[in-house]
Design an enzyme around this catalytic site. Structure first.
Site, PDB file in Angstrom:
ATOM      1  N   GLY A  12       0.740  -1.232   0.092  1.00 20.07           N
ATOM      2  CA  GLY A  12      -0.066   0.017  -0.133  1.00 20.07           C
ATOM      3  C   GLY A  12       0.871   1.383   0.018  1.00 20.07           C
ATOM      4  O   GLY A  12       0.575   2.208   0.607  1.00 20.07           O
ATOM      5  N   ILE A  17      -1.095   6.717   4.065  1.00 18.01           N
ATOM      6  CA  ILE A  17      -0.238   6.031   5.214  1.00 18.01           C
ATOM      7  C   ILE A  17       0.997   5.302   4.732  1.00 18.01           C
ATOM      8  O   ILE A  17       2.124   5.174   5.336  1.00 18.01           O
ATOM      9  CB  ILE A  17      -1.309   5.092   5.768  1.00 18.01           C
ATOM     10  CG1 ILE A  17      -2.110   6.424   6.618  1.00 18.01           C
ATOM     11  CG2 ILE A  17      -0.464   4.413   6.985  1.00 18.01           C
ATOM     12  CD1 ILE A  17      -3.294   5.374   7.318  1.00 18.01           C
ATOM     13  N   SER A 132      -7.658  -0.244  11.503  1.00 19.66           N
ATOM     14  CA  SER A 132      -8.492   0.710  11.633  1.00 19.66           C
ATOM     15  C   SER A 132      -9.406   0.636  12.923  1.00 19.66           C
ATOM     16  O   SER A 132      -9.707  -0.437  13.382  1.00 19.66           O
ATOM     17  CB  SER A 132      -9.631   0.690  10.494  1.00 19.66           C
ATOM     18  OG  SER A 132     -10.388   1.888  10.605  1.00 19.66           O
ATOM     19  N   TYR A 146     -16.156  -3.010   5.101  1.00 18.34           N
ATOM     20  CA  TYR A 146     -14.725  -2.417   5.670  1.00 18.34           C
ATOM     21  C   TYR A 146     -14.715  -2.899   7.069  1.00 18.34           C
ATOM     22  O   TYR A 146     -13.405  -3.247   7.371  1.00 18.34           O
ATOM     23  CB  TYR A 146     -14.627  -0.902   5.568  1.00 18.34           C
ATOM     24  CG  TYR A 146     -13.483  -0.239   5.844  1.00 18.34           C
ATOM     25  CD1 TYR A 146     -12.408  -0.293   5.113  1.00 18.34           C
ATOM     26  CD2 TYR A 146     -13.527   0.427   7.034  1.00 18.34           C
ATOM     27  CE1 TYR A 146     -11.326   0.370   5.511  1.00 18.34           C
ATOM     28  CE2 TYR A 146     -12.352   0.986   7.667  1.00 18.34           C
ATOM     29  CZ  TYR A 146     -11.251   0.882   6.876  1.00 18.34           C
ATOM     30  OH  TYR A 146     -10.039   1.651   7.148  1.00 18.34           O
ATOM     31  N   LYS A 150     -11.533  -5.313   8.529  1.00 13.75           N
ATOM     32  CA  LYS A 150     -10.469  -4.726   9.317  1.00 13.75           C
ATOM     33  C   LYS A 150     -10.445  -5.200  10.960  1.00 13.75           C
ATOM     34  O   LYS A 150      -9.583  -5.607  11.755  1.00 13.75           O
ATOM     35  CB  LYS A 150     -10.508  -3.115   9.776  1.00 13.75           C
ATOM     36  CG  LYS A 150     -10.285  -2.268   8.612  1.00 13.75           C
ATOM     37  CD  LYS A 150      -8.853  -2.672   8.086  1.00 13.75           C
ATOM     38  CE  LYS A 150      -8.601  -1.915   6.738  1.00 13.75           C
ATOM     39  NZ  LYS A 150      -7.143  -1.829   6.584  1.00 13.75           N
TER      40      LYS A 150
END
Length: 244
Positions: A12, A17, A132, A146, A150
């Site tokens: 990523g 980030i 997250s 999502y 996570k």
């Protein structure tokens, strides 16, 4: 932090980030292999970082690990949130579930499984997953694919920590709160009042920056965290500590 000369693989890394983590680890003296689905000409990383374009969903993880017989650190920072299509599980399409869990969980799982034999030969022996706060707390409006992805990363990380701990391999997660990244910037541009509301609800009265997360990751990778494993480090300016 005893990082000089160590090797790290960061997913990523194309922006936000992930890119901040690469910059921090390179600044700390690590040799970093960075990857993202973006082509190399669309990625701005510091000298000292090797960039490998790679599709975590479709590619063979061994391609990312080629040429190494050991790996000191693995950072899984790749992730997606399909804000306009994700929502309640009662309404979210199968494609959204497949894409979100595919990137956020299954690709992470495959790469980590492929990397562990190399980490066993490494010096740092530390793995960090970027999860997250949505994985440990609910959200005002559902973003179920999502959130579930996570939460699964947090759970998997703890399991890995318990399994790999006897070998001296540490595994932790960093759980960012609201962080200003390209993935969510458009939400605040679309509704500036949303940003103001989030800032006012955060005890530190600001949103996070990618460098805030990069610092937390660098700590968990470092020898300063040598007795820290199976931990979920929340980096959210105090947002999840309050009841509202």
């Amino acid at each position: 932090m005893s990082a000089a000369g160590r090797t790290a693989l960061v997913t990523g890394a194309g922006g936000g980030i992930g890119a901040a983590i690469v910059r921090r680890l390179v600044a700390d003296g690590m040799r970093v292999r960075a990857t993202d689905v973006r082509p190399a000409d669309g990625v701005d990383l510091p000298a000292g970082a090797e960039y490998v374009p790679f599709d975590l969903l479709a590619g063979d993880p061994q391609e990312l690990l080629a040429g190494w017989d050991s790996l000191d650190h693995l950072v899984n920072a790749a992730g997606v949130a399909l804000f306009d299509d994700d929502g309640s599980f009662l309404e979210t399409s199968e494609q959204v579930w497949e894409t979100t869990l595919g990137v956020n969980l299954h690709a992470l799982r495959r790469l980590t499984a492929a990397a562990v034999p190399l980490v066993r030969n490494g010096r740092g022996r530390s793995i960090v997953h970027v999860a997250s706060t949505a994985g440990v707390r609910g959200m005002d409006a559902p973003l179920d694919a999502y959130q579930v992805s996570k939460a699964a990363v947090v759970s998997l990380s703890r399991s890995l920590a318990l399994q790999l701990g006897p070998e001296g391999i540490r595994c932790n997660t960093v759980c960012p709160g609201a962080v200003l990244t390209p993935m969510i910037d458009f939400l605040y541009e679309r509704a500036p009042e949303r940003r103001l509301d989030m800032e006012s609800r955060t005890p530190l009265r600001r949103l996070g920056l990618p460098d805030d997360i990069a610092g937390a990751v660098a700590f968990l990778l470092s020898d300063d965290a040598a007795f820290v494993t199976a931990t979920d480090l929340v980096v959210d300016g105090g947002w999840t500590a309050q009841i509202k």
